[in-house]
Design a protein around this motif. Structure first.
Motif, PDB file in Angstrom:
ATOM      1  N   ILE A 260      -0.909   5.895 -10.595  1.00 29.40           N
ATOM      2  CA  ILE A 260       0.109   4.911  -9.673  1.00 29.40           C
ATOM      3  C   ILE A 260      -0.559   4.911  -8.284  1.00 29.40           C
ATOM      4  O   ILE A 260      -0.775   6.180  -7.677  1.00 29.40           O
ATOM      5  N   THR A 261      -0.810   3.971  -7.594  1.00 26.35           N
ATOM      6  CA  THR A 261      -0.958   3.786  -6.062  1.00 26.35           C
ATOM      7  C   THR A 261       0.154   3.204  -5.402  1.00 26.35           C
ATOM      8  O   THR A 261       0.648   2.018  -5.715  1.00 26.35           O
ATOM      9  N   ILE A 262       0.538   3.937  -4.540  1.00 27.95           N
ATOM     10  CA  ILE A 262       1.660   3.688  -3.670  1.00 27.95           C
ATOM     11  C   ILE A 262       1.534   3.081  -2.520  1.00 27.95           C
ATOM     12  O   ILE A 262       0.812   4.151  -1.391  1.00 27.95           O
ATOM     13  N   PHE A 263       1.969   1.899  -1.823  1.00 25.08           N
ATOM     14  CA  PHE A 263       1.662   1.476  -0.504  1.00 25.08           C
ATOM     15  C   PHE A 263       2.983   1.374   0.457  1.00 25.08           C
ATOM     16  O   PHE A 263       4.070   1.596  -0.267  1.00 25.08           O
ATOM     17  N   LYS A 264       2.640   1.246   1.667  1.00 21.27           N
ATOM     18  CA  LYS A 264       3.981   1.291   2.380  1.00 21.27           C
ATOM     19  C   LYS A 264       5.262   0.463   2.139  1.00 21.27           C
ATOM     20  O   LYS A 264       4.866  -0.693   1.684  1.00 21.27           O
ATOM     21  N   GLN A 265       6.253   1.055   2.279  1.00 23.08           N
ATOM     22  CA  GLN A 265       7.350   0.507   1.648  1.00 23.08           C
ATOM     23  C   GLN A 265       7.707  -0.855   2.446  1.00 23.08           C
ATOM     24  O   GLN A 265       7.535  -1.018   3.690  1.00 23.08           O
ATOM     25  N   GLN A 266       7.954  -1.964   1.609  1.00 18.43           N
ATOM     26  CA  GLN A 266       8.429  -3.255   2.102  1.00 18.43           C
ATOM     27  C   GLN A 266       7.284  -3.936   2.980  1.00 18.43           C
ATOM     28  O   GLN A 266       7.561  -5.176   3.177  1.00 18.43           O
ATOM     29  N   ARG A 267       6.528  -3.327   3.175  1.00 11.05           N
ATOM     30  CA  ARG A 267       5.368  -4.232   4.019  1.00 11.05           C
ATOM     31  C   ARG A 267       4.284  -4.810   3.282  1.00 11.05           C
ATOM     32  O   ARG A 267       3.752  -5.570   3.580  1.00 11.05           O
ATOM     33  N   VAL A 268       4.060  -4.651   1.986  1.00  4.08           N
ATOM     34  CA  VAL A 268       3.230  -4.944   1.054  1.00  4.08           C
ATOM     35  C   VAL A 268       3.497  -5.586  -0.227  1.00  4.08           C
ATOM     36  O   VAL A 268       4.658  -4.842  -0.744  1.00  4.08           O
ATOM     37  N   ARG A 269       3.103  -6.467  -0.721  1.00  2.00           N
ATOM     38  CA  ARG A 269       3.419  -7.112  -1.806  1.00  2.00           C
ATOM     39  C   ARG A 269       2.027  -7.726  -2.746  1.00  2.00           C
ATOM     40  O   ARG A 269       1.242  -8.318  -1.963  1.00  2.00           O
ATOM     41  N   ILE A 270       2.069  -7.108  -3.971  1.00  2.00           N
ATOM     42  CA  ILE A 270       0.858  -7.505  -4.713  1.00  2.00           C
ATOM     43  C   ILE A 270       1.334  -8.800  -5.743  1.00  2.00           C
ATOM     44  O   ILE A 270       2.359  -8.578  -6.432  1.00  2.00           O
TER      45      ILE A 270
ATOM     46  N   PHE B  94       9.551   0.841  -2.719  1.00  2.00           N
ATOM     47  CA  PHE B  94       8.157   0.545  -2.429  1.00  2.00           C
ATOM     48  C   PHE B  94       7.692  -0.643  -3.446  1.00  2.00           C
ATOM     49  O   PHE B  94       7.854  -0.610  -4.900  1.00  2.00           O
ATOM     50  N   LYS B  95       7.724  -1.763  -2.790  1.00  2.00           N
ATOM     51  CA  LYS B  95       7.490  -2.983  -3.528  1.00  2.00           C
ATOM     52  C   LYS B  95       6.031  -3.330  -4.025  1.00  2.00           C
ATOM     53  O   LYS B  95       5.877  -4.162  -4.840  1.00  2.00           O
ATOM     54  N   ALA B  96       5.205  -2.316  -3.632  1.00  2.00           N
ATOM     55  CA  ALA B  96       3.930  -2.572  -4.044  1.00  2.00           C
ATOM     56  C   ALA B  96       3.439  -1.021  -4.588  1.00  2.00           C
ATOM     57  O   ALA B  96       3.149  -0.157  -3.743  1.00  2.00           O
ATOM     58  N   ALA B  97       3.499  -0.792  -5.755  1.00  2.00           N
ATOM     59  CA  ALA B  97       3.177   0.470  -6.583  1.00  2.00           C
ATOM     60  C   ALA B  97       2.626   0.297  -7.885  1.00  2.00           C
ATOM     61  O   ALA B  97       3.334   0.742  -8.974  1.00  2.00           O
ATOM     62  N   PRO B  98       1.429  -0.215  -7.940  1.00  2.00           N
ATOM     63  CA  PRO B  98       1.126  -0.288  -9.118  1.00  2.00           C
ATOM     64  C   PRO B  98       0.666   0.707 -10.146  1.00  2.00           C
ATOM     65  O   PRO B  98       0.287   1.828  -9.446  1.00  2.00           O
TER      66      PRO B  98
END
Length: 357
Positions: A111-121, A225-229
Motif C-alpha cells: 500500500i502507498t499512502i499519500f497526504k490525507q485529503q490532499r490527493v485523489r486518484i 487518506f483518500k489516496a491509498a492504493p
C-alpha cells in the motif's frame, strides 16, 4: 474527517481508540499513550507517525470484511509518501508501487499512502482496461466506459482494442487533474490459454497480473487518506468468473462455450457452468505457467479458515460480508457458505468513496 476535526473531543475519541489498540498489540505502555494523547490534544489534530500508519494499514486489511485473503495481513508492505506535493511526484510513486508489487510475477502485497485529503486518484484500479462505445458495439471493459470518456476528455487516445491500459489521473487539492500514461514495460499481463482446449487461446484473452485498488480511502484514528492504493494478488474467480464472465463486463461465456463445442440451446446442458469452469481453469493454468501469483477459490477459503482460527486464538472476533466472502463459483463447496458471519464494521478500515468525476 480530516486532521482538522470539529472538536477536540472528536479528535481524541477515534485517535484514542486507535492508539489504545496500537499499544495493546505493540507492547507500548500506558504512559506512552497518555503522552501521545496529550500531544494530539495540544496540537488539535492527529497526524499518525509512520509506525502508527504501518500498523493501521495492516489492521485495516485485517478488518476488511469483503476480503477472503486476510490471512496475510501482517505481510502488507506500507509505503509512506505523505511528503509528496505534486501530481508528477505522486505518479512516480505509483510507478514504484506497480514495480514493487509486480516483482516479476511473485506478487507482493503493498500500500502507498499519500497526504490525507490532499490527493485523489481518479482510477478505480491503477491498472485497468479501457472501455469504448463504438459504432460496431462495445469494445473492452464496459465497466470502464465512464472513466475512459473522462480520460479522453483530458486528451488521452486509446488504441481501441479490448485490452488498452488506461492512464493514471491524479488530482492534488483543487487543481485540475493531471493525466499520466503508464509505461507499457512495467505492466505484467498474462495471455490466457487452456491446457486441453486450445481453442480458448484463439480468443486472444489476457489480464493484468496485479489488482491495485485505488478508489478506496483508508481510515486510521479519525484521519482519512483518500489516496491509498493497495494490492494483494488475484483469486482466480475474480478474473474468470467476474471480469471475464459477468454479462456487464466482458461477457465471454457464450464465446467460450462456442469455442469448446458446448450445446447452448438449452439451460439443461449446463453450458454456462461448464464454460465457467473451463474459463477459470484457463486463468489459473495461464498464471501458474507464467509464474504469476494467483490463488484458486478453494485454497483461498482454506486460508480464510486458518485466518479465523488465528484470530480466535488472539481473542478477536472475525467479521465479514458473507455475500463477498463466498466465491462466485461453487460457493457451497467452501466452509464459508455454510457459516454465518457478522458484518460488523471495525476500524481502521478501507471504505469506498464517491467518484471524483
Amino acid at each position: 474527517m480530516t486532521s482538522s476535526f470539529e472538536s477536540t473531543g472528536k479528535i481524541l475519541k477515534e485517535a484514542e481508540d486507535f492508539l489504545t489498540l496500537y499499544i495493546q498489540e505493540t507492547g507500548l505502555s500506558e504512559d506512552w499513550l497518555h503522552k501521545r494523547l496529550n500531544d494530539i490534544k495540544f496540537a488539535g489534530s492527529y497526524n499518525p507517525t509512520t509506525e502508527e500508519l504501518v500498523f493501521g494499514a495492516k489492521v485495516a486489511w485485517r478488518n476488511s470484511n469483503r476480503c477472503i485473503g486476510r490471512l496475510f495481513w501482517k505481510s502488507l508492505h506500507v509505503i509512506d509518501e505523505r511528503n509528496l506535493q505534486t501530481a508528477e511526484e505522486i505518479f512516480h510513486a505509483l510507478i514504484r508501487h506497480i514495480r514493487y508489487a509486480t516483482n516479476d510475477g511473485r506478487i507482493r502485497p503493498a500500500i502507498t499512502i499519500f497526504k490525507q485529503q490532499r490527493v485523489r486518484i481518479w482510477n478505480d484500479q491503477l491498472i485497468r482496461y479501457a472501455g469504448y462505445e463504438m459504432s460496431e458495439g462495445l469494445i473492452g471493459d464496459p465497466y470502464s466506459i465512464p472513466f475512459t470518456k473522462v480520460c479522453m476528455e483530458l486528451g488521452w487516445r486509446g488504441a481501441g482494442t479490448p485490452f488498452d491500459i488506461l492512464p493514471l489521473v491524479i488530482q492534488v487539492g483543487d487543481s485540475k487533474p493531471s493525466l499520466f500514461e503508464i509505461p507499457e514495460e512495467i505492466v505484467l499481463e498474462v495471455n490466457i490459454r487452456h491446457p486441453q482446449y486450445k481453442q480458448i487461446s484463439q480468443l486472444n484473452l489476457k489480464w493484468y497480473a496485479v489488482p491495485i485498488v485505488s478508489n478506496m480511502k483508508l481510515s486510521i484514528g479519525g484521519v482519512e487518506f483518500k489516496a491509498a492504493p493497495f494490492n494483494g494478488w488475484y483469486m482466480g474467480t475474480e478474473i474468470g468468473a467476474r471480469n471475464f464472465a459477468d454479462v456487464n463486463r466482458y461477457h465471454l461465456l457464450p464465446k467460450v462455450a462456442e469455442a469448446i463445442g458446448l450445446d447452448t440451446n438449452s439451460n439443461m446442458t449446463l453450458w454456462k457452468d461448464r464454460a465457467l469452469v473451463e474459463l477459470n481453469a484457463a486463468v489459473l493454468h495461464s498464471f501458474k505457467e507464467d509464474g504469476v501469483s494467483i490463488v484458486d477459490h478453494h485454497t483461498a477459503a482454506q486460508q480464510f479458515q486458518l485466518f479465523e482460527k488465528q484470530e480466535e486464538q488472539e481473542g478477536r472476533k472475525v467479521t465479514g460480508n458473507w455475500s463477498w466472502l463466498i466465491p462466485p463459483m461453487s460457493p457451497a463447496t467452501t466452509h464459508i457458505f455454510h457459516k454465518p458471519i457478522e458484518n460488523l464494521i471495525k476500524k481502521p478500515n478501507y471504505f469506498y468513496q464517491n467518484r471524483p468525476f
